[in-house]
Design a protein around this motif. Structure first.
Motif, PDB file in Angstrom:
ATOM      1  N   THR A 120      57.219 -25.009  31.820  1.00 18.65           N
ATOM      2  CA  THR A 120      57.325 -23.591  31.063  1.00 18.65           C
ATOM      3  C   THR A 120      58.575 -23.806  29.906  1.00 18.65           C
ATOM      4  N   GLY A 121      58.216 -24.120  28.786  1.00 19.00           N
ATOM      5  CA  GLY A 121      59.437 -24.293  27.898  1.00 19.00           C
ATOM      6  C   GLY A 121      59.596 -23.188  26.878  1.00 19.00           C
ATOM      7  N   LEU A 122      60.661 -23.086  26.254  1.00 20.47           N
ATOM      8  CA  LEU A 122      61.242 -22.291  25.459  1.00 20.47           C
ATOM      9  C   LEU A 122      62.322 -22.556  24.422  1.00 20.47           C
ATOM     10  N   VAL A 123      62.237 -22.010  23.082  1.00 17.95           N
ATOM     11  CA  VAL A 123      63.234 -22.209  22.074  1.00 17.95           C
ATOM     12  C   VAL A 123      63.786 -20.795  21.473  1.00 17.95           C
ATOM     13  N   VAL A 124      64.886 -20.715  21.334  1.00 22.09           N
ATOM     14  CA  VAL A 124      65.613 -19.506  20.653  1.00 22.09           C
ATOM     15  C   VAL A 124      66.580 -20.126  19.351  1.00 22.09           C
ATOM     16  N   LEU A 125      65.865 -19.680  18.266  1.00 21.94           N
ATOM     17  CA  LEU A 125      66.641 -20.117  17.254  1.00 21.94           C
ATOM     18  C   LEU A 125      68.105 -19.600  16.950  1.00 21.94           C
ATOM     19  N   PRO A 126      68.961 -20.326  16.245  1.00 23.46           N
ATOM     20  CA  PRO A 126      70.123 -19.782  16.043  1.00 23.46           C
ATOM     21  C   PRO A 126      70.651 -18.263  15.952  1.00 23.46           C
TER      22      PRO A 126
END
Length: 382
Positions: A120-126
């Motif tokens: 399960t992967g995730l990214v949060v932009l700056p």
């Protein structure tokens, strides 16, 4: 350096430099027990399905020409790992090419599928990150034994166009997920479709991922992917982080759902990317038949749960996502049916092996080993 093969509470860090062969030799020599254990794990898995002994060795060694055509330095690095660890080259190739090496063995297609893993992967932009920098995180769900084969590689490379690498991987493998000194990061999630195992692959996907992580920027990394054919489906989350001239953090990300012959992309929505183990792109879902949910239906609620928690964080308090929120959602359960954090199932084999957090611009990873047992994160820096 050397590593005692004991049940330590973190993944050992191995620093390597020099030529490809020298880097491999340092890798194998620092963790010989773990390399041997990795090879035994996959040999045992395949032997249970009727593929073992000399036949398995021949298939592995048959991959040498494929690896050399793609990048001869990778074969040198594998030979170095084998020599350093005192294992046959065939074992190291098996660790790196365990799916593609069986192309053409039609009766073993189900074996290939059983040897794939989840995430399960995730990214949060700056702009939505409390830390101010791009945040990339994932749970790696796979065989519990890999908690004792995992390592972190800090790889020093020569040349301005050759970024240094900080990689999490299984001992003996060239890389799994991680980041580089140019501000690039990547993680992988399992996907399955009706197009899998039907066409020749240019090169094993694990080596394509390593090549992408060596790239100086996201554009170059994606070109590597688009120029190769794949043996089976996979999902890649790719990010680029940096600082502008005014000292402000920058970042972008893309999710790449890869079928063997086609790539479907997704951009962040409201500064977020989340992906479990089923196809999300509407175009992909209209063209492919989803096969993975039959074995991993929990992917549906893992996807929804992570999205919901992150979105809620954006609409309360500071309107930012912090690392505490990400740790919390990746450690989450769902009633009695498992959850984002996968606990050992009835078979006693599969669980979340590691939780990885990446502050990409800072070149830092925090990794929790066996997060079902402990949420203690060890820090690794470029």
């Amino acid at each position: 350096m050397s590593i005692r093969d004991v049940d330590i509470g973190h993944f050992p860090l191995i620093e390597v430099a020099g030529t490809a062969y020298q880097r491999g030799r340092l890798h194998g020599g620092a963790a010989p027990e773990r390399v041997a254990r990795s090879a035994r794990l996959y040999r045992r898995q395949l032997t249970r399905q009727g593929l073992g002994g000399d036949r398995l060795t021949r298939l592995a060694l048959g991959m040498r020409s494929v690896i050399e055509r793609f990048d001869s330095a990778y074969l040198d690095e594998m030979q170095g790992i084998a020599d350093g660890a005192g294992v046959p080259l065939a074992d190291v190739i098996l660790i790196n090419c365990r799916t593609e090496m069986m192309f053409g063995q039609s009766e073993l297609k189900m074996v290939c599928r059983e040897l794939e893993d989840g995430c399960t992967g995730l990214v949060v932009l700056p702009e939505h990150a409390a830390s101010g920098g791009l945040m990339h995180a994932l749970n790696w769900d796979w065989l519990q034994e890999c908690a004792d084969t995992g390592i972190v590689l800090r790889m020093r490379r020569d040349g301005a166009d050759q970024p240094d690498l900080l990689l999490f991987t299984e001992a003996g493998a060239l890389g799994r997920h991680g980041l580089n000194s140019a501000g690039l990061s990547m993680s992988v999630n399992f996907l399955s479709s009706d197009r899998d195992y039907r066409q020749l692959a240019d090169v094993p996907l694990a080596l394509v991922r390593r090549k992408m992580l060596e790239a100086p920027d996201m554009d170059s990394a994606m070109k590597v992917l688009w120029r190769t054919r794949r043996f089976c489906s996979s999902n890649l989350m790719l990010t680029q982080a940096g600082i502008d001239r005014g000292g402000q953090p920058l970042g972008d990300a893309v999710n790449l759902e890869c079928a063997p012959d086609e790539i479907f992309w997704q951009a962040p929505q409201h500064g977020l990317l989340v992906h479990a183990n089923h196809w999300l792109c509407p175009v992909a879902r209209s063209k492919l038949r989803e096969l993975g949910l039959a074995d991993n239906p929990d992917s549906l609620y893992r996807q929804r749960r992570v999205e919901t928690v992150l979105q809620q964080a954006l609409y309360r308090g500071s309107g930012k996502v912090d690392w505490a929120c990400i740790k919390n959602v990746l450690a989450g359960a769902f009633l009695h049916a498992g959850g984002v954090l996968r606990k050992p199932g009835a078979d006693g084999q599969h669980a979340t092996v590691a939780t990885t957090l990446m502050d990409v611009a800072a070149g830092v990873m925090w990794i929790a080993r066996k997060p079902c047992q402990s949420q203690v994160f060890a820090e690794y820096r470029l």
